[in-house]
Design an enzyme around this catalytic site. Sequence first.
Site, mmCIF file in Angstrom:
data_model
loop_
_atom_site.group_PDB
_atom_site.id
_atom_site.type_symbol
_atom_site.label_atom_id
_atom_site.label_comp_id
_atom_site.label_asym_id
_atom_site.label_seq_id
_atom_site.Cartn_x
_atom_site.Cartn_y
_atom_site.Cartn_z
ATOM 1 N NE ARG A 63 -4.375 -1.438 1.838
ATOM 2 C CZ ARG A 63 -5.266 -1.846 2.717
ATOM 3 N NH1 ARG A 63 -5.028 -1.762 4.002
ATOM 4 N NH2 ARG A 63 -6.426 -2.337 2.300
ATOM 5 C CE LYS A 249 -10.288 -4.969 8.496
ATOM 6 N NZ LYS A 249 -9.802 -3.984 7.529
ATOM 7 N N GLY A 410 -5.896 -5.346 2.086
ATOM 8 C CA GLY A 410 -4.530 -5.156 2.580
ATOM 9 C C GLY A 410 -3.860 -6.484 2.874
ATOM 10 N N GLY A 438 -12.586 -4.351 1.431
ATOM 11 C CA GLY A 438 -13.979 -3.928 1.597
ATOM 12 C C GLY A 438 -14.373 -2.953 0.492
HETATM 13 N N1 LIG Z 1 -9.852 -18.603 10.833
HETATM 14 C C1 LIG Z 1 -9.400 -17.393 11.169
HETATM 15 N N2 LIG Z 1 -9.397 -17.018 12.471
HETATM 16 C C2 LIG Z 1 -8.942 -15.810 12.842
HETATM 17 N N3 LIG Z 1 -8.465 -14.885 11.983
HETATM 18 C C3 LIG Z 1 -8.453 -15.204 10.678
HETATM 19 C C4 LIG Z 1 -8.924 -16.472 10.198
HETATM 20 N N4 LIG Z 1 -8.779 -16.488 8.854
HETATM 21 C C5 LIG Z 1 -8.238 -15.313 8.501
HETATM 22 N N5 LIG Z 1 -8.046 -14.537 9.590
HETATM 23 C C6 LIG Z 1 -7.432 -13.191 9.665
HETATM 24 O O1 LIG Z 1 -8.058 -12.332 8.737
HETATM 25 C C7 LIG Z 1 -7.157 -11.266 8.461
HETATM 26 C C8 LIG Z 1 -7.349 -10.856 7.021
HETATM 27 O O2 LIG Z 1 -8.689 -10.497 6.842
HETATM 28 P P1 LIG Z 1 -9.162 -9.068 6.368
HETATM 29 O O3 LIG Z 1 -8.525 -8.009 7.204
HETATM 30 O O4 LIG Z 1 -10.637 -9.113 6.292
HETATM 31 O O5 LIG Z 1 -8.528 -9.070 4.911
HETATM 32 P P2 LIG Z 1 -8.078 -7.849 3.986
HETATM 33 O O6 LIG Z 1 -7.164 -6.970 4.814
HETATM 34 O O7 LIG Z 1 -7.393 -8.498 2.859
HETATM 35 O O8 LIG Z 1 -9.348 -7.159 3.594
HETATM 36 C C9 LIG Z 1 -5.758 -11.779 8.751
HETATM 37 O O9 LIG Z 1 -5.193 -11.007 9.780
HETATM 38 C C10 LIG Z 1 -5.990 -13.216 9.225
HETATM 39 O O10 LIG Z 1 -5.170 -13.587 10.313
HETATM 40 O O1 LIG Z 2 -7.535 -2.446 5.421
HETATM 41 C C1 LIG Z 2 -8.560 -1.862 5.051
HETATM 42 O O2 LIG Z 2 -9.643 -2.497 4.546
HETATM 43 P P1 LIG Z 2 -9.628 -4.030 4.004
HETATM 44 O O3 LIG Z 2 -9.184 -4.920 5.156
HETATM 45 O O4 LIG Z 2 -11.062 -4.273 3.630
HETATM 46 O O5 LIG Z 2 -8.702 -4.087 2.848
HETATM 47 C C2 LIG Z 2 -8.687 -0.362 5.070
HETATM 48 O O6 LIG Z 2 -7.506 0.246 5.513
HETATM 49 C C3 LIG Z 2 -9.862 0.039 5.933
HETATM 50 O O7 LIG Z 2 -9.611 -0.307 7.260
HETATM 51 P P2 LIG Z 2 -10.882 -0.554 8.231
HETATM 52 O O8 LIG Z 2 -11.599 -1.800 7.760
HETATM 53 O O9 LIG Z 2 -10.302 -0.711 9.605
HETATM 54 O O10 LIG Z 2 -11.761 0.662 8.109
#
Ligand SMILES: Nc1ncnc2c1ncn2[C@@H]1O[C@H](COP(=O)(O)OP(=O)(O)O)[C@@H](O)[C@H]1O
Ligand SMILES: O=C(OP(=O)(O)O)[C@H](O)COP(=O)(O)O
Length: 467
Positions: A63, A249, A410, A438
């Site tokens: 990023r 999330k 991310g 998201g």
């Molecule tokens: N089964 C699980 N239990 C707890 N955490 C998880 C699990 N699977 C994935 N994760 C966590 O989800 C996070 C990534 O998800 P998210 O933040 O939604 O993705 P992104 O940042 O790509 O949008 C990672 O930190 C990972 O450790």
């Molecule tokens: O990592 C982010 O979103 P993403 O996990 O959906 O890629 C953005 O920085 C938004 O962060 P937030 O979901 O804590 O508002």
Amino acid sequence: MLKHKRLYAIIFTKLENKKENMFNKKTVKDASLKDKVVLLRADYNVPISYDDNGSAHILNDFRIKASLPTIEYLINQGVKKIIIVSHLGRPQSVESLADIDELEKLPNGKRKYSLMPVFKHLKNLLQERDYYFPMNFHATPIFSRTHYPVPIAKADDDYKIEMLENIRFCKDEKRNSLGLAQALKQITGAGIFVQDGFGVVHRGHSSTEAIAKIMPSYAGLLIEKEVGTLYSMLTTPKRPFIAVLGGGKISDKLPLIEKFIALSDKILITGAIANTFLQYKGYNIGKSKIEDGQTEIIESIYEKAIRKVGIQNIDNFIILPSDIAVKVEGTNSKRIDKDLADINNNDSILDIGHKTIRMVKNELKNAETVIWNGTAGVTELEGFKAGSAAIAESMHEIAKNGGTSIIGGGDTSSFVLNWCEDKKVDANDFSLISTGGGATLELISGEILPGLEILPSKRRNINNRSK
Ligand SMILES: Nc1ncnc2c1ncn2[C@@H]1O[C@H](COP(=O)(O)OP(=O)(O)O)[C@@H](O)[C@H]1O
Ligand SMILES: O=C(OP(=O)(O)O)[C@H](O)COP(=O)(O)O
């Protein structure tokens, strides 16, 4: 003749719709930038880990690198100064400067989720590109109602780039407060706002939405590129179109699954999101990560999905893991694959299991378009990367065979970029590795993204339209 007219009207409407969908926001290329002080919103929410003494390690700088073209463009256009505002993680937040000592500290006394390590990294990246101008980090977070007698733009005249501390340390950020936006404007003394944090435009926060109400605002080059690419790839996706959703999330992403029911031909659920579905289905999920209060949304997802595909096809449309990999409490992160019925109270599900991995590969073999957000497991732990690695491999195969594979988020994008490095695979083989997770999902599913919506549009050429 009438038939031709009708056909023409249909084609015209389709073209108009397509045009509506194209990126139409004013960008930095429309702004007069010379000698201006620019407030730049970036998404520097990078994966970060802290060692035992509290030193921060940036696990992937995707990023940060993605923001460089806009920074370089602004510099080359002769801006006076760039002041960067971003968030990092989801830190504790406080109401005012007076409460700042309540923020979480690391063993080395530094503030957890400080953007200082990101600032140092950005400085190195710019210096590698021969930008040696003075840069500064503002360690004191900005709050509403804080008054700086002399704005940053005037006080530190020598600095070309300045970065503000994590804006989420201020409680008002998430409240989309105009007070905080006004403080940002007054304290920085910036004359122009540039939104380049694609990953955060789905958030209606002070530094993404309120700020654009009070300053002349433009989209950065990253936003233009990512939104434009997503629109052009997904206005009419080739089918089968599969969405792979996972990550941590849960309450953020569950409502998006609902949106993908109409759009996609199958939805594969992994990550901690799958835990919530498995619990809903009555499985013991031990100590696995979940979020309470999600029953209603899961019920609504199933209702809508059943309406689309029928009850007999539901488990082949919303596809859940059939086995999982757990870490047993007290063990040193050892992976144990288990069937769903064998999960114990002390187990934590940290990845999809090997049978599920085979099933996911099989499903993806037939897909023409795949969008993936949210890792399938806790990829921060070596033993729990297998599910995500298999998805990356299948999506790479799809892209090589002429299909569309889009990765967003991310953590997910960082994982895939690290995977590419390990496997000596060219990351450009993928159709798009987006900085937004998201944001990508919401854009595709037709949601309004407040941080994008608020940016002024280019004026339409009315003459052309009526021709
Ligand atoms: N089964 C699980 N239990 C707890 N955490 C998880 C699990 N699977 C994935 N994760 C966590 O989800 C996070 C990534 O998800 P998210 O933040 O939604 O993705 P992104 O940042 O790509 O949008 C990672 O930190 C990972 O450790
Ligand atoms: O990592 C982010 O979103 P993403 O996990 O959906 O890629 C953005 O920085 C938004 O962060 P937030 O979901 O804590 O508002």
